[in-house]
Write a protein that holds these residues in place. Structure first.
Motif, short mmCIF file in Angstrom:
data_model
loop_
_atom_site.label_atom_id
_atom_site.label_comp_id
_atom_site.label_asym_id
_atom_site.label_seq_id
_atom_site.Cartn_x
_atom_site.Cartn_y
_atom_site.Cartn_z
N GLU A 89 0.83 -1.20 0.00
CA GLU A 89 0.00 0.00 0.00
C GLU A 89 0.87 1.25 0.00
O GLU A 89 0.60 2.21 -0.74
N LEU A 90 1.90 1.25 0.82
CA LEU A 90 2.79 2.41 0.90
C LEU A 90 3.55 2.63 -0.41
O LEU A 90 3.66 3.77 -0.88
N LEU A 91 4.02 1.56 -1.02
CA LEU A 91 4.72 1.68 -2.29
C LEU A 91 3.76 2.10 -3.40
O LEU A 91 4.16 2.77 -4.35
N GLY A 92 2.49 1.72 -3.29
CA GLY A 92 1.48 2.17 -4.25
C GLY A 92 1.25 3.67 -4.14
O GLY A 92 1.14 4.37 -5.15
N LEU A 93 1.19 4.18 -2.92
CA LEU A 93 1.01 5.62 -2.73
C LEU A 93 2.22 6.41 -3.21
O LEU A 93 2.10 7.56 -3.63
N SER A 94 3.40 5.78 -3.14
CA SER A 94 4.62 6.47 -3.58
C SER A 94 4.81 6.42 -5.08
O SER A 94 5.68 7.10 -5.61
N GLY A 95 4.02 5.57 -5.79
CA GLY A 95 4.14 5.48 -7.23
C GLY A 95 5.03 4.36 -7.71
O GLY A 95 5.22 4.17 -8.92
N PHE A 96 5.56 3.57 -6.81
CA PHE A 96 6.44 2.46 -7.18
C PHE A 96 5.63 1.28 -7.69
O PHE A 96 6.02 0.63 -8.64
N PHE A 97 4.51 0.99 -7.04
CA PHE A 97 3.57 -0.05 -7.45
C PHE A 97 2.27 0.62 -7.88
O PHE A 97 2.05 1.80 -7.58
N PRO A 98 1.37 -0.11 -8.56
CA PRO A 98 0.02 0.43 -8.78
C PRO A 98 -0.68 0.62 -7.43
O PRO A 98 -0.37 -0.08 -6.46
N ILE A 99 -1.61 1.55 -7.36
CA ILE A 99 -2.29 1.83 -6.10
C ILE A 99 -3.06 0.59 -5.67
O ILE A 99 -3.78 -0.02 -6.47
N HIS A 100 -2.92 0.22 -4.43
CA HIS A 100 -3.54 -0.98 -3.88
C HIS A 100 -5.04 -0.77 -3.74
O HIS A 100 -5.49 0.32 -3.38
N PRO A 101 -5.87 -1.79 -4.04
CA PRO A 101 -7.33 -1.63 -3.94
C PRO A 101 -7.80 -1.23 -2.55
O PRO A 101 -8.79 -0.52 -2.40
N ARG A 102 -7.09 -1.65 -1.51
CA ARG A 102 -7.49 -1.27 -0.16
C ARG A 102 -7.37 0.25 0.04
O ARG A 102 -8.14 0.84 0.80
N THR A 103 -6.46 0.89 -0.65
CA THR A 103 -6.31 2.34 -0.57
C THR A 103 -7.55 3.02 -1.12
O THR A 103 -8.05 3.99 -0.54
N TYR A 104 -8.06 2.52 -2.25
CA TYR A 104 -9.28 3.07 -2.82
C TYR A 104 -10.46 2.89 -1.87
O TYR A 104 -11.28 3.79 -1.68
N MET A 105 -10.55 1.71 -1.27
CA MET A 105 -11.66 1.44 -0.34
C MET A 105 -11.59 2.35 0.87
O MET A 105 -12.61 2.87 1.33
N GLN A 106 -10.40 2.58 1.41
CA GLN A 106 -10.26 3.46 2.57
C GLN A 106 -10.63 4.89 2.21
O GLN A 106 -11.30 5.58 2.98
N ALA A 107 -10.24 5.36 1.03
CA ALA A 107 -10.61 6.71 0.59
C ALA A 107 -12.12 6.82 0.43
O ALA A 107 -12.72 7.83 0.82
N TRP A 108 -12.76 5.77 -0.10
CA TRP A 108 -14.21 5.78 -0.27
C TRP A 108 -14.90 5.85 1.09
O TRP A 108 -15.84 6.62 1.29
N ARG A 109 -14.42 5.07 2.06
CA ARG A 109 -15.00 5.11 3.41
C ARG A 109 -14.81 6.47 4.06
O ARG A 109 -15.70 6.97 4.75
N ASN A 110 -13.63 7.06 3.89
CA ASN A 110 -13.38 8.39 4.47
C ASN A 110 -14.31 9.44 3.88
O ASN A 110 -14.84 10.28 4.62
N ARG A 111 -14.51 9.40 2.56
CA ARG A 111 -15.42 10.37 1.93
C ARG A 111 -16.85 10.17 2.41
O ARG A 111 -17.57 11.15 2.69
N ARG A 112 -17.29 8.92 2.55
CA ARG A 112 -18.65 8.64 3.00
C ARG A 112 -18.85 9.10 4.43
O ARG A 112 -19.86 9.74 4.74
N SER A 113 -17.90 8.83 5.33
CA SER A 113 -18.05 9.25 6.72
C SER A 113 -18.01 10.77 6.85
O SER A 113 -18.72 11.35 7.66
N GLN A 114 -17.20 11.43 6.01
CA GLN A 114 -17.15 12.88 6.03
C GLN A 114 -18.47 13.48 5.54
O GLN A 114 -18.97 14.44 6.12
N ALA A 115 -19.06 12.89 4.51
CA ALA A 115 -20.36 13.37 4.01
C ALA A 115 -21.46 13.17 5.06
O ALA A 115 -22.31 14.04 5.24
N GLU A 116 -21.42 12.04 5.76
CA GLU A 116 -22.40 11.79 6.82
C GLU A 116 -22.24 12.81 7.95
O GLU A 116 -23.23 13.31 8.48
#
Length: 132
Positions: A89-116
């Motif tokens: 996940e960390l290497l995905g955020l740094s651009g070394f690997f493709p972004i990990h799917p769990r990173t997308y899921m965490q961003a989606w959860r953060n946006r949803r909780s912020q909207a709520e």
């Protein structure tokens, strides 16, 4: 006995290697070394090589600091080392690997909780305005 940050360099040539976090720091103040070690070793055992660091707590500028030695990471992956999921996940955020799917899921959860939270704030403000 303290282990040098660069590692001891002692390992079996044919054993399976992994790039993972080794937790350092104090209670309530974690700090992680990104290390290459043998799969069956404990995180407190001597490591082969340290290839980076990660500070998960935001600093005064709201930044989580990370340093990575990409050349050595490439070397170890080329020699057959696997990468643990948190490091992926960390290497995905740094651009070394493709972004990990769990990173997308965490961003989606953060946006949803912020909207709520924002919708609850709007509702509570409207209730308070109706009372006045």
């Amino acid at each position: 006995m303290l282990i040098p940050a660069s590692g001891t360099g002692q390992y079996l040539a044919k054993s399976a290697k992994i790039i993972r976090f080794a937790r350092k720091g104090c209670a309530n103040r974690p700090f992680f070394h990104i290390v290459v070690t043998e799969v069956k070793r404990d995180q407190t055992d001597p490591v082969i090589e340290q290839v980076g660091t990660f500070d998960p707590l935001p600093n005064e500028y709201n930044e989580k600091l990370c340093s990575l030695n990409f050349e050595r990471i490439k070397h170890w992956i080329g020699n057959g080392a696997t990468v643990s999921r948190p490091v992926q996940e960390l290497l995905g955020l740094s651009g070394f690997f493709p972004i990990h799917p769990r990173t997308y899921m965490q961003a989606w959860r953060n946006r949803r909780s912020q909207a709520e939270a924002e919708s609850k704030n709007v509702e509570s403000e409207s209730i308070q305005e109706n009372k006045v």
